[in-house]
Scaffold this active site. Structure first.
Site, PDB file in Angstrom:
ATOM      1  CB  VAL A 181      -5.694  -6.567  -8.721  1.00 28.38           C
ATOM      2  CG1 VAL A 181      -4.312  -7.194  -8.580  1.00 28.38           C
ATOM      3  CG2 VAL A 181      -6.786  -7.620  -8.568  1.00 28.38           C
ATOM      4  CE  LYS A 182      -1.172   0.756  -4.188  1.00 23.32           C
ATOM      5  NZ  LYS A 182      -1.754   1.813  -5.027  1.00 23.32           N
ATOM      6  CB  CYS A 183      -1.590  -5.431 -10.757  1.00 21.15           C
ATOM      7  SG  CYS A 183      -0.519  -6.154 -12.007  1.00 21.15           S
ATOM      8  CE1 TYR A 187      -1.240   3.150  -9.343  1.00 23.38           C
ATOM      9  CE2 TYR A 187      -1.425   0.760  -9.471  1.00 23.38           C
ATOM     10  CZ  TYR A 187      -1.688   1.954  -8.810  1.00 23.38           C
ATOM     11  OH  TYR A 187      -2.398   1.938  -7.634  1.00 23.38           O
TER      12      TYR A 187
END
Length: 315
Positions: free
Chosen positions: A157-159, A163
């Site tokens: 999931v590129k949440c 990061y």
């Protein structure tokens, strides 16, 4: 574009507004809980000087909607709206050179962490020339921070909140005198670097951690695997030990912003001869040809920006 960092216009919820007028409420779930997902895409000038192209637009938009699905975002917009507004934004900003696009979907309003809406989105672009580090390479540190796991905060999931993990590792590496970090997963195997996936070459074979090693299912990673196969190199996807990187002949990182970035040392140990290796260079050449349309076989990855003013994108 208006300057080297920002553009005149930004898209917010389908409206083209001045860059400085894009705002989000400070009590939104996006701010309070990091409830935002995003994509980073590259724009490249074509080799034939007839326009600029977005690289692998379809795949990036598909992943954006996968991320929203897994975080239970109830999006009131569809993929075609995002794609068409993205291309129109590039036209309005007169993008004609290397650029990076950021698409963000986020929980707006003033709800709590369980809110699934309202979902808003924005699209922005800024110039991004190729970094000189691609030529000379970088030095990395294996981080003491552990890569997030699928059972905690799924890496696929590129949440935005994910990061923070990368930020901690990168800060540690820079403060310790390195250029970048390498993160291991909870099993002690190599995962990825902050914002990039990792490959290594040993005995002429290309290897990369598999998708269950705690990595983002990177589109650039997939691109490199495809190109490697076409070059007759092949690529093995499996778990990777830290010491395999130390013993490797070549190591490089890949990502939309980073492109293909050679690693010349890890934890003070030179990789190979301590300079970017021949397979890394070969893949760089193939990648740069693909993103600019030199390789006709890869043109299906390119979406033209200026040639479709009258034809809407269908995704």
């Amino acid at each position: 574009m208006s300057n080297s960092r920002t553009s005149s216009f930004i898209v917010q919820n389908g409206q083209f507004i001045a860059y400085e007028d894009a705002v989000v409420h400070v009590m939104s779930p996006a701010i309070k809980y990091g409830l935002a997902v995003f994509e980073g895409l590259r724009v490249y000038p074509g080799h034939d000087n007839c326009g600029v192209y977005v690289f692998r637009l379809q795949e990036h938009i598909d992943r954006l909607f996968q991320s929203m699905k897994l975080l239970r975002f109830d999006a009131p917009f569809d993929a075609a709206e995002i794609s068409n507004n993205l291309l129109e934004l590039l036209r309005r900003n007169e993008v004609r050179t290397d650029a990076h696009i950021r698409v963000i979907a986020y929980i707006d309003g003033t709800g709590e962490m369980q809110a699934s809406g309202p979902v808003s989105y924005c699209i922005a672009a800024h110039e991004m020339p190729r970094t000189s580090r691609i030529e000379k390479g970088i030095r990395c540190q294996v981080s003491s921070w552990v890569r997030i796991s699928d059972n905690a905060m799924p890496p696929r999931v590129k949440c935005s909140a994910n990061y923070v993990n990368s930020r901690l590792a990168r800060f540690q590496a820079i403060q310790d005198g390195y250029d970048e970090a390498v993160l291991l997963n909870a099993s002690g195997k190599v995962a990825e670097a902050p914002g990039t996936c990792i490959f290594h070459v040993r005995y002429g074979k290309l290897v990369t951690p598999d998708v269950v090693s705690g990595i983002l299912e990177s589109i650039t990673r997939d691109t490199v695997i495809v190109l490697a196969k076409e070059l007759g190199l092949g690529c093995v996807e499996r778990s990777v030990d830290k010491t395999e990187l130390y013993a490797a002949d070549e190591v490089f990182l890949v990502g939309s912003a980073a492109e293909i970035l050679p690693v010349i040392a890890i934890d003070g140990i030179s990789i190979g001869a301590g300079v970017p290796g021949p397979i890394t260079r070969k893949l760089q050449t193939a990648y740069f040809a693909a993103v600019s349309g030199v390789d006709g076989d890869q043109r299906y990855w390119l979406t033209p920006v200026h040639a479709i003013r009258e034809t809407q994108v269908r995704v």
